[in-house]
Design an enzyme around this catalytic site. Structure first.
Site: not given
Length: 1000
Positions: A614, A771
């Site tokens: 990404d 994350y």
């Protein structure tokens, strides 16, 4: 207000010299006044302007001045004098000022403080009078400019509270001219009292100033250490080494020689780590040095900043390498090594400096010497390319040199050098090449060029030469750096990385030098024997054909294969670059992108790396990737160099740390409370809704930050670790200015992270779906401190690393979220403590006992921990195993070292294709590799479901990996098994470099 009467001076003047007393008053000069005798207030600035003797040398004194500011009482002034008198006979700490580097408009300086007393140094002050510079950056201290323009530097954070026997260093960047030592006054605070260093206390009648000793560092006459006993008792240790000779034959015009310091960093049963610090405090360049260690009880197992050779009598000689040679006047360098065996006695070590072509032995009262030890030549004579010694035991994968024909020299010219060519590694669609140039002309060759017509490949990187890929397909290589100015008989080698056809039959080179041109055809001969790198002779086949077939004879891959894989791994990182790409960028299908990142907050946040397939720039995994890459580069430099990937790793670390420097806005002040760290650019949900090239994206890219009020300790402490670890790499590469800049920011950012603690997931909730910090931030605080200890040697950081140490995460792997096993490894190396050794061993033993995917006759299978990025976890296990194996070597535990390396190579080999399907998980490596990694830019399409293979090859990318049964699906839409990421390749690269270096 109190009064200083004539009687007070009569009674107390003998307790302090005028110089010392004046120094104590100086810090108060512009802010205080006092009453002298029965008269009015007298400003201290006026008193001091009159000079210490005229102002204070008589009982009554007649100094004049203008009173201003606060008043100082007689009792306060009396205490200044009495403090020194009460402790006149006590030892005081050593404080030394040194210039690390200087340039036309500024300098970097350091202040080293060694607490040689038996009391804690609570604080210190360095007063610099009439400075011709301003402090632009400082670490380990705080700088204040007084009203009169003087600068005062005092302690801060980790430089306060210095224990007995401990030492610290602080540093700063100055804009302007470096100060003279004579303009500085050093003082320390012990037990709440202030002591000025270097001043003498005398006994005598009022008005007599007495002698002040020799002043500290006489460097031009008698050999020895002057402790200064003239008339009075010195309060400061005068430890200047006097290494000059009476005959005036010293290297410096003032009789001075460089200062060499041997220091033991750590030791354990069976080994140690030591450093040598060299300060060239002469006025001339120190061209080289030699360190002779007589009758050593150890072997050098690893060295950085120097090269170690063993003499015929068993003595060891260490000399400089490129970045530790030619130390400028006022400059300093450090080198270090690991020794396997007993720590040498300092008396067995002799230091020699080479200045103006003459050798000077440090510490001996003599002039230049010509009996310095001769280092044996281990390289052998340069032979014809292709004559590489004996074929390795298993061969098949060593470097394949190209025989240039009958004798390797087809040049008929008298003024052009002999040129040979070899392929050191290749990976199907690219290779590393090496060209050796030997000047047999009898005349100096200032420069040369080599033109390869219709090459069939393009050069993406070169070392020792510049390159130009010409429009007609020719490649031009021109001498640079160490390959210029070749003396008669001199041989130099340079290398390059190329993409395209691999010239296995050699190349035709048009060589130009000394105004003549000749053609050298390296084809037409038989291919050289496999097993060596060619062109060096006397090396017995290089690494014996790839370490006898790999660990325990079971690996199908050789060191050359590992070199190819490491080189390709470096190519992957180029594909992740964001921002304004350089003109010589090696990936043609990537262009400038995200140039407006940070515009929403008014900060330039272009640059850095895209996270994975990404285009989000997530700060936490980006910083972890940088730290891991730097760790591998710092510890396994030779592995990177052997693969021809050293310049690439420096380029990648430079690119990402430059971004980190922009991401940390300290507002230009030492105040941490207003600091901002930009932790993320891009919204994961918006980004993932788009499939296409980063050059074409138009979605909003918001910026997310952490502050004192909204702290994110995980990302700030991890970024401090990245900056500190990268500073080690750049320092070893000789880029000391940039290393200093990175380290200064690392120190400040870690201070910010520790001062303002809070969860990154809370501060940036937009990160949690991608994350999330599951392990908290204690591991990052320990990790960051451990790296600052590695970079600075400051024991206070080691104490912090141990204080925050969370214990090993035995059943989990080192990753972007959990650094605890990485810290265990670092603390085991730094301390040798059984706790940390037990923790890292428990972790690695459990990883080696994990259930494996199906394997082969030569591979036990992948140590499978988790589905998402299974290769990533196994690669990080492999890296820690290589690190721990090196420590086991130093500790004398060869069996455990072998077991760990076998495990590490098993994991790497599986990823390279030693598995039941023969499936390589590294794009471009082997015959069967991923064609459709989940990567928007490489796909070349605007639809993730496009049925065609990816348009572009994402060379070197490590994909996620198989499931526990060893099943893998090369499907672009499978982001679990087939996505790539910067952290996937980080530990993988370090493990490769470590295995390569072990094989050298």
């Amino acid at each position: 207000m109190g009064h200083l009467t004539d009687t007070w001076f009569d009674d107390n003047w003998s307790k302090e010299t005028a110089g010392t007393f004046a120094a104590r008053l100086r810090a108060l000069a512009d802010t205080s006044n006092f009453s002298f005798g029965s008269g009015g207030a007298v400003g201290l600035s006026g008193l001091l302007a009159a000079g210490p003797v005229s102002a204070l040398g008589t009982a009554s004194g007649t100094a004049s001045g203008t009173a201003s500011g606060a008043e100082i009482t007689a009792s306060a002034l009396q205490s200044l004098a009495v403090e020194s008198a009460d402790d006149a006979d006590d030892g005081l700490p050593d404080i030394a000022f040194r210039v690390g580097n200087a340039w036309s408009t500024g300098f970097t300086a350091y202040i080293d403080i060694a607490n040689t007393t038996d009391a804690v140094i609570e604080d210190f002050e360095i007063l610099i009078e009439d400075p011709d510079f301003s402090v632009s950056n400082i670490w380990g201290g705080a700088a204040t400019e007084l009203d009169n323009g003087d600068i005062v530097i005092s302690g801060l954070g980790w430089t306060l509270g210095l224990a007995p026997g401990a030492s610290v260093s602080l540093g700063f960047n100055g804009s302007g001219v470096a100060p003279d030592d004579a303009s500085m006054t050093f003082s320390v605070v012990i037990d709440g009292e202030t002591y000025v260093l270097g001043e003498d206390v005398v006994t005598g009648e009022p008005g007599e100033t007495g002698n002040t000793g020799d002043g500290g560092a006489d460097t031009g006459s008698d050999t020895g250490t002057d402790t200064g006993t003239d008339t009075g008792t010195d309060t400061g240790p005068e430890t200047g080494p006097e290494t000059g000779t009476d005959a005036g034959s010293d290297a410096g015009s003032d009789g001075s020689l460089p200062d060499f310091t041997w220091r033991l960093d750590s030791s354990w049963d069976g080994g140690f780590t030591a450093y040598v610090d060299i300060v060239n405090d002469t006025d001339r360049v120190m061209e080289d040095f030699q360190i002779l260690i007589e009758n050593p009880g150890f072997d050098v197992s690893n060295i950085w900043g120097g090269v170690a050779s063993e003499l015929d009598n068993g003595d060891i000689v260490i000399s400089g390498v490129s970045w530790t040679r030619d130390v400028a006047a006022g400059g300093s360098v450090s080198l270090g090594f690991n020794g396997a065996g007993a720590v040498p006695d300092a008396g067995s070590i002799r230091f020699t400096a080479v200045i103006d072509g003459q050798s000077y032995v440090i510490g001996e009262d003599s002039g230049p010497v010509d009996d310095t030890p001769t280092v044996p030549d281990d390289t052998g004579d340069t032979g014809d390319t292709g004559d590489t010694g004996d074929t390795g035991d298993t061969g098949g994968g060593g470097d394949t040199p190209v025989d240039p024909g009958d004798d390797g020299d087809t040049s008929d010219g008298d003024l052009t050098p002999v040129v040979t060519f070899a392929i050191t590694s290749d990976w199907g669609n690219g290779f590393n090449g090496e060209i050796t140039v030997t000047n047999d002309t009898g005349a100096t060759i200032d420069s040369w060029s080599i033109l390869i017509e219709d090459a069939g490949f393009t050069v993406s990187n070169a070392w020792g030469a510049t390159y130009d890929n010409e429009a007609d397909g020719d490649v031009l290589l021109v001498a640079s750096d160490w390959t210029t100015d070749l003396d008669p008989g001199e041989t130099q080698t340079f290398g390059f990385t190329a993409a395209g056809s691999v010239p296995t039959d050699g190349v035709e080179m048009i060589v130009t030098a000394n105004g003549e041109t000749d053609t050298v055809d390296t084809g037409g001969g038989d291919t050289g024997d496999t097993g060596g790198t060619g062109g060096t002779g006397g090396s017995d086949g290089g690494s014996d054909g790839g370490s006898d077939g790999g660990s325990d004879g079971g690996s199908p891959f050789t060191a050359a294969d590992y070199e190819s894989a490491l080189n390709m791994s470096m190519q992957f990182y180029y594909a992740q670059y964001s921002g304004d790409l350089p003109d010589d960028f090696p990936i043609a299908w990537r262009g400038d992108s995200a140039l407006d990142d940070g515009a929403d907050v008014g900060v330039d946040l272009s640059g850095g790396w895209y996270d994975a397939g990404d285009h989000v720039k997530f700060g936490l995994p980006m910083a972890f990737s940088a730290t891991m890459l730097a760790w591998g580069a710092a510890d396994y430099t030779e592995g990177y160099e052997a693969a021809g990937a050293y310049d690439d790793i420096l380029t990648h670390l430079d690119w990402v740390t430059d971004y980190f420097l922009r991401a940390y806005d300290d507002k230009g002040t030492a105040d941490l409370s207003d600091d901002v760290f930009y932790a993320q650019v891009g919204d994961g949900n918006l980004d993932h809704a788009y499939w296409g090239a980063p050059e074409d994206m138009t979605m909003d890219r918001p910026t997310y930050s952490v502050t004192a009020d909204n702290p994110g300790t995980e990302v700030t402490a991890e970024t401090a670790a990245a900056l500190a670890s990268a500073s080690i790499v750049f320092r070893e590469a000789g880029q000391t200015d940039y290393a200093d800049e990175l380290l200064a920011k690392a120190v400040q950012l870690y201070d910010f992270a520790e001062t303002y603690q809070g969860s990154y997931s809370d501060a940036v909730p937009e990160s949690t779906a991608f994350y999330n910090s599951y392990s908290g931030y204690q591991d990052e605080l320990s990790w960051g401190a451990a790296w600052l200890y590695e970079a600075t040697g400051d024991a206070s950081y080691l104490a912090l690393a141990e204080q925050y140490y969370p214990g090993a995460s035995t059943g989990w792997a080192l990753s972007w979220d959990d650094k605890s096993n990485g810290v265990a490894m670092m603390l085991a190396e730094a301390t040798g403590d059984t706790q940390y050794l037990a923790d890292i061993d428990a972790h690695l033993n459990q990883m080696m006992d994990l259930a494996r995917t199906p394997g082969t006759d030569t591979n036990d299978g992948l140590a499978w921990l988790s589905q998402w990025g299974s290769n990533r976890y196994a690669a990080n296990m492999a890296f820690l195993a290589v690190e721990r194996a090196d420590l086991a070597d130093r500790m004398g535990d060869q069996d455990y070292a072998d077991e760990l390396r076998f495990f590490a190579s098993d994991q790497i080999d599986y990823m390279l294709g030693d598995n039941p399907d023969g499936q390589s998980y590294v794009v471009g490596f082997g015959d069967l590799y991923p064609m459709n990694p989940h990567h928007r830019a490489a796909s070349g399409t605007d639809s993730v479901g496009d049925g065609a293979d990816n348009l572009y090859t994402l060379t070197g990318a490590l994909v996620g990996g198989p499931d526990q049964g060893g099943n893998y699906n090369d499907d672009r839409s499978d982001y679990v098994q087939n996505e790539v990421a910067t952290d996937y390749n980080a530990g993988f690269s370090g493990a490769l470099a470590g295995l390569i270096e072990y094989d050298l």
